[in-house]
Design an enzyme around this catalytic site. Structure first.
Site, PDB file in Angstrom:
ATOM      1  N   CYS A  16       0.831  -1.211   0.000  1.00 48.26           N
ATOM      2  CA  CYS A  16       0.000   0.000   0.000  1.00 48.26           C
ATOM      3  C   CYS A  16       0.861   1.255   0.000  1.00 48.26           C
ATOM      4  O   CYS A  16       0.343   2.373  -0.027  1.00 48.26           O
ATOM      5  CB  CYS A  16      -0.916   0.021   1.213  1.00 48.26           C
ATOM      6  N   ASP A  48       2.746   2.395   2.447  1.00 46.72           N
ATOM      7  CA  ASP A  48       3.153   2.943   3.742  1.00 46.72           C
ATOM      8  C   ASP A  48       3.148   1.917   4.864  1.00 46.72           C
ATOM      9  O   ASP A  48       2.240   1.110   4.992  1.00 46.72           O
ATOM     10  CB  ASP A  48       2.367   4.202   4.153  1.00 46.72           C
ATOM     11  N   CYS A  59       5.167   8.265   2.282  1.00 44.79           N
ATOM     12  CA  CYS A  59       5.318   9.600   1.714  1.00 44.79           C
ATOM     13  C   CYS A  59       5.647  10.607   2.808  1.00 44.79           C
ATOM     14  O   CYS A  59       5.682  10.275   3.989  1.00 44.79           O
ATOM     15  CB  CYS A  59       4.029  10.000   0.987  1.00 44.79           C
ATOM     16  N   CYS A  93      -2.790   8.862   6.098  1.00 47.87           N
ATOM     17  CA  CYS A  93      -1.493   8.845   6.795  1.00 47.87           C
ATOM     18  C   CYS A  93      -1.696   9.071   8.294  1.00 47.87           C
ATOM     19  O   CYS A  93      -1.036   8.450   9.122  1.00 47.87           O
ATOM     20  CB  CYS A  93      -0.570   9.937   6.249  1.00 47.87           C
TER      21      CYS A  93
END
Lengths: 403, 137
Positions: free
Chosen positions: B37, B39, B63, B106
């Protein structure tokens, strides 16, 4: 050396100042409509367009009458594929393409499927090239068009165009190629390559945005496409709309410069690209994506395992590059091109595309190498996956919480 | 898409990067996300006898927003009690870092990492794992 450094020449290229110079008069005193037949303003504009048509034709080895100016490669792709599908409807409804094509081709094919087209999407091999035997096997008496790109925009691989067109012709189909990344970068000759239709764009070869062309063969065989834009019957009825004279003049000049400078430029760029790629590939766990023999001279696509592409690009803040990472797109899906090569999602997320160009210097490449190395090392210091890899933990054995 | 100054600050100078010994009884480790995915976060806390978090460390594959979210989370965790830490909501991270909608996941991942680290600590120390609300993603 000025920062940031532009290494995204597959997305677009800067306008060559010589191209700008050729265009400028057509914005001001040579502003006429090329279709105005009755006065000097029109004639002057038409002259500019005619000259550009010659310059374009010369680059790809065709005649001037075989060039249809468009707003760019996307329009040319649409015109070629939809135009052939409609024009040759009584001959068949089967189109063959590949999974790594540009969206302008793939989505056009998908559009036609809703209108009764049958489309075969060929898988590519691990190196990004199509399997000629699979193409041959996919051909049917209903096949009217084979559409395979010349050079890929993400990994730069160059397909065996001559062999592909020969197979298409053997089975009575036309061959169209989206050559946006190839024209002006490597020798493309529509006769030697057996191309019936070809799309390309000015802004990938140091010309302006908003102008491109479709090559349509007039002899052996004479190819016709149904127009997708109705109106005043410009461009031999295949593409209506007042001609973008400054843009077309710019495309012409860009083609001329590419024709004259291509050989030397390709040598210079492939040497720089190889330097960049070799230096970065010596880093642990880095992988070059795509075939390294059959490819464009200016592209390198490298995955740096255990770091994520968007995060990496943020650390490479003085470099303008692009990534196959999902995070750079709205879809949150990693690059479909890299996945088509069989790359795992995590390697696709970790990829960076470097696109060198006419104005890239060796100093810039050296800087890019250093900057990228530092960024990768920085991100790996932050990466739990890198730490686990270094401890010898098999990441594929961990049960990840998919989200 | 432009990043906020706070994201850039945390990304450029990440706080509390590192590794605590996951075998220690007073260390809780949360590993969330998946490489596929794009992350993965590992967040660790060190807890004293009074249920206070004395240290926090992270490592993140992802990211800039994912790195910034986990860096900020470790900053917030230090000096908090376990109960206070459980109250950290992903939207607090979103607000502080000015994350755009496409990057909210995130912050969700960071919240999951905090809760997962706390649960690891609880289980290690004979407490039952807390029922975590199903991930919102």
């Amino acid at each position: 050396m000025e920062l940031p450094i532009y290494l995204d020449n597959n997305a677009t290229t800067p306008l060559d100042p010589r191209v700008l110079e050729a265009m400028l008069p057509y914005f001001t005193n040579k502003f006429g409509n090329a279709a105005s037949r009755n006065h000097a303003f029109g004639w002057v504009a038409e002259e500019g367009v005619d000259y550009a048509r010659e310059q374009v034709a010369k680059l790809i080895g065709c005649t001037e009458k075989e060039i249809i100016f468009t707003s760019g490669a996307t329009e040319a792709d649409n015109l070629a594929i939809k135009g052939v599908f409609e024009m040759y409807a009584d001959k068949g409804n089967h189109i063959i393409t590949a999974t790594t094509e540009h969206k302008a081709v793939l989505d056009t094919c998908k559009h036609l499927e809703k209108q009764g087209a049958k489309v075969t999407y060929l898988q590519v091999k691990e190196d990004g090239l199509i399997d000629l035997a699979e193409l041959e096997a996919a051909m049917t008496p209903e096949t009217i068009l084979v559409t395979i790109m010349y050079g890929n925009n993400e990994i730069g691989v160059v397909q065996p165009i001559k062999e592909i067109s020969a197979i298409a012709h053997k089975h009575g189909a036309l061959f169209f190629t989206d050559a946006t990344q190839a024209v002006g970068k490597i020798p493309v000759d529509v006769n030697a390559d057996g191309i019936d239709l070809m799309a390309f764009s000015a802004h990938k070869m140091y010309g302006p945005k908003g102008v491109g062309a479709l090559y349509v063969r007039r002899k052996n065989p004479r190819v016709k496409v149904t127009s997708q834009m109705d109106g005043g019957g410009h461009e031999r009825g295949m593409r209506s709309g007042t001609l973008n004279v400054p843009g077309i003049v710019g495309l012409g000049k860009a083609c001329e410069l590419c024709r004259l400078e291509m050989d030397e430029e390709a040598k210079r760029l492939s040497a720089l690209r190889d330097k960049l790629e070799t230096s970065l590939n010596t880093m642990e766990e880095s992988y070059v994506n795509g075939n390294t023999q059959h490819r464009l001279p200016h592209v390198a696509n490298i995955s740096f395992k255990y770091v994520e592409g968007e995060g990496l690009m943020m650390a490479m803040k003085d470099l303008a590059v692009s990534s196959g990472s999902a995070c750079t797109s709205a879809s949150l899906e990693p690059s479909y091109v890299l996945k088509a090569l069989g790359l795992s999602d995590d390697l696709a997320h970790s990829s960076i595309r470097f696109g060198l160009g006419r104005f890239t210097t060796e100093e810039e490449v050296d800087y890019a190498i250093e900057n990228t190395r530092k960024a990768v090392n920085h991100l790996r210091d932050l990466s739990p996956l890198w730490e686990m890899f270094k401890e010898g933990i098999d990441l594929s054995k961990i049960e990840w919480a998919e989200h | 898409m432009a990043y906020s100054e706070k994201v850039i600050d945390h990304y450029t100078n990440p706080r509390n990067v590192g590794t605590l010994n996951k075998d220690n009884k007073n260390v809780g480790t949360g590993l969330v996300g998946a490489p596929e995915c794009g992350d993965v976060m590992r967040l660790q806390i060190e807890v004293d006898d009074n249920n206070m978090i004395t240290d926090a460390k992270f490592k993140t594959f992802g990211c800039g927003s994912a790195i910034a979210s986990s860096s900020l989370a470790t900053e917030w965790l230090k000096g908090k009690s376990i109960d206070e830490a459980l109250a950290i909501d992903n939207m607090d991270l979103v607000e502080e870092l000015a994350l755009p909608p496409v990057k909210i996941h995130c912050s969700v991942l960071a919240e999951d990492a905090i809760k997962s680290a706390i649960n690891d600590y609880r289980v290690k120390n004979g407490m039952e794992a807390l029922e975590l609300p199903k991930s919102h993603h």
